[in-house]
Design a protein around this motif. Structure first.
Motif, short mmCIF file in Angstrom:
data_model
loop_
_atom_site.label_atom_id
_atom_site.label_comp_id
_atom_site.label_asym_id
_atom_site.label_seq_id
_atom_site.Cartn_x
_atom_site.Cartn_y
_atom_site.Cartn_z
N TYR A 85 0.81 -1.27 -0.04
CA TYR A 85 0.09 0.06 -0.01
C TYR A 85 0.92 1.48 -0.21
N GLY A 86 1.82 1.28 0.82
CA GLY A 86 2.83 2.49 1.01
C GLY A 86 3.36 2.62 -0.49
N SER A 87 3.93 1.66 -1.07
CA SER A 87 4.79 1.83 -2.35
C SER A 87 3.73 2.20 -3.42
N SER A 88 2.55 1.70 -3.52
CA SER A 88 1.62 2.12 -4.50
C SER A 88 0.93 3.44 -4.18
N SER A 89 0.86 3.89 -3.08
CA SER A 89 0.54 5.17 -3.05
C SER A 89 1.46 6.18 -3.30
N MET A 90 2.60 6.12 -2.72
CA MET A 90 3.78 7.07 -3.24
C MET A 90 4.04 6.93 -4.85
N LEU A 91 4.09 5.89 -5.47
CA LEU A 91 4.17 5.94 -7.06
C LEU A 91 2.98 6.49 -7.60
N ASP A 92 1.56 6.46 -7.06
CA ASP A 92 0.46 7.07 -7.68
C ASP A 92 0.63 8.84 -7.56
N VAL A 93 1.16 9.01 -6.41
CA VAL A 93 1.59 10.45 -6.44
C VAL A 93 2.51 11.11 -7.54
N LEU A 94 3.60 10.08 -7.77
CA LEU A 94 4.44 10.47 -8.86
C LEU A 94 3.75 10.69 -10.31
N CYS A 95 2.77 9.74 -10.32
CA CYS A 95 2.11 9.63 -11.63
C CYS A 95 1.15 10.90 -11.64
N LEU A 96 0.48 11.10 -10.67
CA LEU A 96 -0.42 12.15 -10.65
C LEU A 96 0.20 13.75 -10.81
N GLN A 97 1.12 13.88 -10.04
CA GLN A 97 2.37 15.01 -10.42
C GLN A 97 2.54 15.07 -11.73
N ALA A 98 3.07 14.22 -12.38
CA ALA A 98 3.56 14.28 -13.65
C ALA A 98 2.50 14.22 -14.70
N LEU A 99 1.51 13.79 -14.68
CA LEU A 99 0.14 14.09 -15.49
C LEU A 99 -0.25 15.42 -15.20
N SER A 100 -0.27 15.93 -14.25
CA SER A 100 -0.61 17.42 -13.95
C SER A 100 0.13 18.35 -14.50
N LYS A 101 1.48 18.22 -14.44
CA LYS A 101 2.40 19.26 -14.94
C LYS A 101 2.14 19.12 -16.49
N ARG A 102 2.11 18.15 -16.91
CA ARG A 102 1.95 18.01 -18.51
C ARG A 102 0.61 18.80 -18.93
N ILE A 103 -0.32 18.26 -18.24
CA ILE A 103 -1.63 18.74 -18.62
C ILE A 103 -1.80 20.31 -18.30
N HIS A 104 -1.42 20.89 -17.38
CA HIS A 104 -1.46 22.04 -17.19
C HIS A 104 -0.34 23.02 -17.79
N TYR A 105 0.64 22.20 -18.50
CA TYR A 105 1.54 22.93 -19.32
C TYR A 105 0.85 23.57 -20.50
N GLY A 106 -0.39 23.16 -20.87
CA GLY A 106 -1.11 24.03 -22.04
C GLY A 106 -1.37 25.29 -21.54
N LYS A 107 -0.91 25.69 -20.43
CA LYS A 107 -1.12 27.36 -20.48
C LYS A 107 -0.15 27.71 -21.07
N PHE A 108 1.29 27.29 -21.20
CA PHE A 108 2.31 27.80 -21.82
C PHE A 108 2.06 27.71 -23.41
N VAL A 109 1.32 26.38 -23.68
CA VAL A 109 1.10 26.20 -25.00
C VAL A 109 0.18 27.37 -25.67
N ALA A 110 -0.63 27.49 -25.05
CA ALA A 110 -1.85 28.43 -25.33
C ALA A 110 -1.30 29.93 -25.37
N GLU A 111 -0.34 30.24 -24.47
CA GLU A 111 0.22 31.62 -24.76
C GLU A 111 0.98 31.69 -25.69
#
Length: 278
Positions: A136-162
């Motif tokens: 459970y600990g390993s799964s949740s820590m890796l989930d956090v990394l996945c979520l943060q990486a996806l969030s950064k990529r998707i919100h990078y759309g702001k720079f693309v849009a500008e």
């Protein structure tokens, strides 16, 4: 134009982020899905939301990490977005003054709740084998990394849009003033580029997901013969799943961020009101 908004810089950043996302997915795929990690009260963590609901283990781990990272300026960077934006703590380091690359409306755009939902219900079931392996600990820590990486990529759309706005200011300005979200979406969409991205991430997932067991320099096995799905065969993650994730979720959500940003792009200049919504 700021070097941050140059097409070459944006492309290089997005390509590097692809690598991060795929490697994180590969790491998470080694463990079972472990549903209890995502169930409120499934593990009695010492944390509750404002309504009194106990956090799931994932929510608890994610919030605790944001508490630490928030103190050392992570969420003062314009390309980082917290999943608990109302709980970001005070800084323990002096703030950094970043160049004003994005419009002021950028700060109000955060779709992490959608990203969390897509990850839990669309991505995670595909990359992990079903069942419970108690990691459970390993799964949740890796989930956090996945979520943060996806969030950064998707919100990078702001720079693309500008960057797109500055390249075709007159066209975008007319669409923004008309509140034409569909027209903005059509103008910013480049199907040929999207196809190349999907092909590239598919190839990366196949390449990164192999175990090199034969002689160095030997030709890899064809993708179709190398895997029977997520967590099976010789590949650590299914390349088609990663490609579909980009095609069906990552790029559409990125474009949603772009449209939200562009609809609000002129607010401070023209007094058009609060940040726009699709």
């Amino acid at each position: 134009m700021s070097t941050t908004l140059s097409l070459a810089n944006i492309r290089n950043s997005l390509i590097r982020q692809e690598d991060t996302i795929i490697f994180n997915l590969i790491e998470r795929a080694q463990f079972a899905k472990n549903d209890v990690v995502y169930t409120s009260g499934g593990i009695p963590v010492p944390g509750f939301d404002r309504s009194g609901r106990r956090y799931s283990l994932l929510e608890y781990v994610l919030r605790e990490q944001e508490q630490l990272h928030g103190k050392i300026r992570r969420y003062t960077s314009p390309d980082e977005h917290p999943f608990f934006p109302d709980d970001v703590p005070p800084l323990v380091l002096p703030p950094i003054s970043y160049p004003e690359t994005l419009a002021p409306c950028s700060a109000s755009i955060n779709i992490n709740s959608k990203i969390m939902d897509v990850y839990l219900h669309e991505v995670l079931p595909g990359i992990t084998p079903p069942g419970d392996d108690f990691n459970y600990g390993s799964s949740s820590m890796l989930d956090v990394l996945c979520l943060q990486a996806l969030s950064k990529r998707i919100h990078y759309g702001k720079f693309v849009a500008e960057a797109k706005f500055r390249d075709q200011t007159a066209k975008y300005t007319a669409l923004i003033r008309a509140r034409d979200a569909d027209g903005i979406m059509e103008l910013l969409t480049d199907k040929a580029v999207e196809k190349r991205v999907v092909e590239r991430v598919r190839a990366k997932a196949f390449t990164f997901g192999q175990d090199i067991t034969g002689p160095l320099g030997a030709a890899p096995a064809p993708a179709a013969a190398a895997t029977n799905g997520a967590g099976q065969g010789r590949l650590k993650v299914c390349p088609e799943l990663v490609a579909n994730m980009y095609e069906e979720w990552v790029m559409p959500l990125t474009k949603e961020v772009e449209v939200l940003y562009l609809l609000a792009r002129l607010d401070n200049e023209e007094g058009n009101g609060a940040a726009a919504k699709l």
